[in-house]
Design an enzyme around this catalytic site. Structure first.
Site, PDB file in Angstrom:
ATOM      1  N   VAL A  15       0.841  -1.206   0.000  1.00  0.00           N
ATOM      2  CA  VAL A  15       0.000   0.000   0.000  1.00  0.00           C
ATOM      3  C   VAL A  15       0.879   1.261   0.000  1.00  0.00           C
ATOM      4  O   VAL A  15       0.639   2.207  -0.758  1.00  0.00           O
ATOM      5  CB  VAL A  15      -0.956   0.002   1.215  1.00  0.00           C
ATOM      6  CG1 VAL A  15      -1.827   1.242   1.196  1.00  0.00           C
ATOM      7  CG2 VAL A  15      -1.814  -1.252   1.212  1.00  0.00           C
ATOM      8  N   LYS A 107      -7.151  -0.909  10.483  1.00  0.00           N
ATOM      9  CA  LYS A 107      -8.471  -1.243  11.038  1.00  0.00           C
ATOM     10  C   LYS A 107      -8.390  -1.757  12.469  1.00  0.00           C
ATOM     11  O   LYS A 107      -9.231  -1.451  13.300  1.00  0.00           O
ATOM     12  CB  LYS A 107      -9.187  -2.257  10.138  1.00  0.00           C
ATOM     13  CG  LYS A 107      -8.476  -3.568   9.978  1.00  0.00           C
ATOM     14  CD  LYS A 107      -8.392  -4.014   8.542  1.00  0.00           C
ATOM     15  CE  LYS A 107      -7.330  -3.212   7.821  1.00  0.00           C
ATOM     16  NZ  LYS A 107      -7.046  -3.627   6.479  1.00  0.00           N
ATOM     17  N   GLY A 136     -11.027  -1.625   1.633  1.00  0.00           N
ATOM     18  CA  GLY A 136     -10.038  -1.188   0.630  1.00  0.00           C
ATOM     19  C   GLY A 136     -10.463   0.011  -0.189  1.00  0.00           C
ATOM     20  O   GLY A 136     -10.610   1.118   0.327  1.00  0.00           O
ATOM     21  N   ILE A 138     -13.261   0.778  -1.624  1.00  0.00           N
ATOM     22  CA  ILE A 138     -14.667   1.218  -1.621  1.00  0.00           C
ATOM     23  C   ILE A 138     -14.822   2.418  -0.681  1.00  0.00           C
ATOM     24  O   ILE A 138     -14.499   2.301   0.500  1.00  0.00           O
ATOM     25  CB  ILE A 138     -15.607   0.092  -1.139  1.00  0.00           C
ATOM     26  CG1 ILE A 138     -15.455  -1.151  -2.016  1.00  0.00           C
ATOM     27  CG2 ILE A 138     -17.047   0.559  -1.109  1.00  0.00           C
ATOM     28  CD1 ILE A 138     -16.309  -2.342  -1.558  1.00  0.00           C
ATOM     29  N   GLY A 189      -0.819 -16.495  -1.188  1.00  0.00           N
ATOM     30  CA  GLY A 189      -0.421 -15.314  -0.405  1.00  0.00           C
ATOM     31  C   GLY A 189      -1.601 -14.432  -0.041  1.00  0.00           C
ATOM     32  O   GLY A 189      -1.435 -13.254   0.273  1.00  0.00           O
ATOM     33  N   GLU A 192      -3.574 -13.190   5.732  1.00  0.00           N
ATOM     34  CA  GLU A 192      -2.752 -12.347   6.602  1.00  0.00           C
ATOM     35  C   GLU A 192      -1.708 -13.240   7.277  1.00  0.00           C
ATOM     36  O   GLU A 192      -1.881 -14.465   7.350  1.00  0.00           O
ATOM     37  CB  GLU A 192      -3.628 -11.716   7.695  1.00  0.00           C
ATOM     38  CG  GLU A 192      -4.776 -10.852   7.189  1.00  0.00           C
ATOM     39  CD  GLU A 192      -4.355  -9.422   6.860  1.00  0.00           C
ATOM     40  OE1 GLU A 192      -3.287  -8.992   7.321  1.00  0.00           O
ATOM     41  OE2 GLU A 192      -5.092  -8.759   6.118  1.00  0.00           O
ATOM     42  N   LYS A 207     -13.621  -4.040  10.802  1.00  0.00           N
ATOM     43  CA  LYS A 207     -14.175  -3.095   9.817  1.00  0.00           C
ATOM     44  C   LYS A 207     -15.642  -2.784  10.134  1.00  0.00           C
ATOM     45  O   LYS A 207     -16.080  -1.633  10.061  1.00  0.00           O
ATOM     46  CB  LYS A 207     -14.047  -3.697   8.414  1.00  0.00           C
ATOM     47  CG  LYS A 207     -12.589  -3.887   7.986  1.00  0.00           C
ATOM     48  CD  LYS A 207     -12.465  -4.763   6.749  1.00  0.00           C
ATOM     49  CE  LYS A 207     -11.004  -5.011   6.394  1.00  0.00           C
ATOM     50  NZ  LYS A 207     -10.810  -6.056   5.379  1.00  0.00           N
ATOM     51  N   GLY A 304      -5.298  -4.709  -1.838  1.00  0.00           N
ATOM     52  CA  GLY A 304      -4.404  -4.583  -2.982  1.00  0.00           C
ATOM     53  C   GLY A 304      -3.832  -3.185  -3.104  1.00  0.00           C
ATOM     54  O   GLY A 304      -4.358  -2.225  -2.527  1.00  0.00           O
TER      55      GLY A 304
HETATM   56  N1  HSE Z   1      -7.046  -9.557   4.544  1.00  0.00           N
HETATM   57  C1  HSE Z   1      -8.051  -8.652   4.144  1.00  0.00           C
HETATM   58  C2  HSE Z   1      -8.937  -9.311   3.109  1.00  0.00           C
HETATM   59  C3  HSE Z   1      -7.523  -7.367   3.567  1.00  0.00           C
HETATM   60  O1  HSE Z   1      -8.711 -10.443   2.727  1.00  0.00           O
HETATM   61  O2  HSE Z   1      -9.880  -8.689   2.679  1.00  0.00           O
HETATM   62  C4  HSE Z   1      -7.027  -6.455   4.646  1.00  0.00           C
HETATM   63  O3  HSE Z   1      -8.015  -6.154   5.570  1.00  0.00           O
END
Ligand code: HSE
Length: 428
Positions: A15, A107, A136, A138, A189, A192, A207, A304
């Site tokens: 990011v 978050k 992300g 949105i 990958g 987390e 979130k 992403g």
């Molecule tokens: N690991 C999260 C997801 C992204 O898969 O949406 C970061 O919060």
């Protein structure tokens, strides 16, 4: 020339690198839109000498995020390190105390310390922005804070963990069990570093708690989110739910009633033909309902480089333009203490049981449900095929406590093999 807005960026992972690329690549556009240039003054990360695909040589470097946050040439501290406590929290606190605006994608930090940080930001008279922390790319935080400010929000729902939605839709598409798809996601990958954050619903719960604070004007209450992960969702249930016209999502729901605010993040059935039901792969969706607007649906990439950097830059641009919105929509001191609903509201449920082929087996189950005031809406029994027969029941709305009591008794009936599965159905 107008005064530039100078960023200090802590964290140069996917990011952070994405933010640097936008600042470098879209300098003219950003200046035109904000009425002033956006510059990077300094950056920092755990490792300095790594190729990140961006030229960092023009910028100052700080190993210590707290020092970066307090630099005289930094106006906005951009925290992209993550972690609810430790350096992320210490540096954000330092930035606010030094009168710097803060933009963060963190978050976990906001879910656990949002109130204290919002109060610190208010006390310093500086913005604390966090669009990138939720779903992300949105712009759902902005939608709630600004576009829907004229509404009394009644319900917020969301699929806000792309990894879980990938796993669930891949299980369905490929007919694979959870463990196989979990390993695939690990190899790709997607997960987390601590996979429980994803599959245990914790990341998505963070979130939801953040959106809920804005939606209902209450202090962030992550502890009040009923959490259940996707680890026990079986391919059987995905298939059977499909037969009944539903898909299983890790769905967050926050809703306000006379009784208080209910927040849950758990595997939930939604109608297969609804926008939530049709959501595929790692995409996120946030659904907001307000008394004036009705229902709105926001869909997009929840993670992403580009999408998350896009959200960070939206916040940076607002700060550059001088937009001032309270952190959670109202001054932090006036946020209500969390008002947790004392009892969960009624919902339809999907039940799956295995019944032995004996006279009266199904009648016994129906009787127990009836004795607990639970009415059957639809039911389907598959053939016994030489063994136990799967039975699917969709109930009319009932309270979870009534259902738990009924299931406790059904589980003890000798005709019933194994433990019955019960999942909530969300009307969307
Ligand atoms: N690991 C999260 C997801 C992204 O898969 O949406 C970061 O919060």
């Amino acid at each position: 020339m107008t005064t530039p807005l100078r960023l200090g960026i802590a964290g140069l992972g996917t990011v952070g690198a994405g933010v640097v690329k936008i600042v470098q690549g879209q300098a003219d556009l950003l200046e035109a839109r904000c009425g002033r240039p956006i510059r990077i003054a300094a950056v920092g990360a755990r490792t300095r000498n790594r190729d990140r695909g961006v030229d960092l040589s023009p910028y100052g470097w700080e190993d210590d995020p707290v020092a970066l946050a307090k630099r005289d040439d930094v106006d906005v501290y951009v925290e992209l390190m993550g972690g609810s406590d430790g350096p992320a929290k210490a540096s954000v606190e330092a930035a606010l105390a030094a009168g710097k605006a803060v933009v963060t994608a963190n978050k976990a930090m906001l879910a656990l310390h949002g109130q204290a940080l919002a109060e610190a930001a208010d006390a310093a008279g500086v913005p604390l922005r966090f669009e990138a922390a939720v779903a992300g790319g949105i712009p759902c935080v902005k939608a709630l804070l600004e576009g829907l400010a004229g509404n009394r929000v009644t319900r917020v729902m969301g699929v806000m963990n792309g990894t879980c939605n990938y796993i669930l839709t891949r299980m369905e598409g490929a007919g694979l069990p959870y463990d196989d798809v979990f390993r695939e996601a690990l190899d790709l990958g997607y997960l987390e570093a601590d996979p429980t954050l994803d599959v245990g619903g914790i990341d998505a719960g963070h979130k939801l708690a953040i959106l809920s604070a804005i939606a209902f004007g209450q202090r962030v209450d992550f502890e009040g989110v009923t959490l259940q992960g996707i680890e026990r969702v079986s391919i059987d249930d995905i298939r059977r739910a499909g037969d009944m016209g539903y898909r299983i999502k890790l769905l967050g729901v926050a809703q306000a009633g006379a009784n208080g605010v209910e927040q849950s993040m758990r595997p939930t059935l939604v109608p297969a033909d609804s926008p939530l039901g049709q959501l595929e792969g790692a995409t996120n969706m946030v659904v907001i309902e307000g008394d004036a607007v009705g229902q709105i649906v926001l869909r997009g990439a929840g993670a992403g480089e580009g999408p998350t950097a896009s959200a960070v830059m939206g916040d940076v641009c607002d700060i550059a333009r001088g937009c001032a919105v309270p952190v959670f929509g109202v001054p932090a001191q006036t946020l209500a203490p969390a008002r947790r609903a004392a009892t969960a509201s009624p919902h339809a449920h999907y039940l799956r049981l295995s019944l032995r082929d004996e006279p009266g087996a199904l009648a016994r189950v129906a009787t127990i449900l009836g004795e607990h005031g639970i009415s059957i809406d639809r039911m389907r029994q598959y053939d016994h095929d030489g063994g136990d027969a799967p039975v699917l029941i969709v109930t009319h709305p009932c309270r979870p406590a009534e259902l738990d009591a009924a299931l406790g008794r059904i589980g003890d009936v000798p005709f019933v093999a194994g433990t019955p599965v019960a999942l909530q159905i969300q009307g969307v």
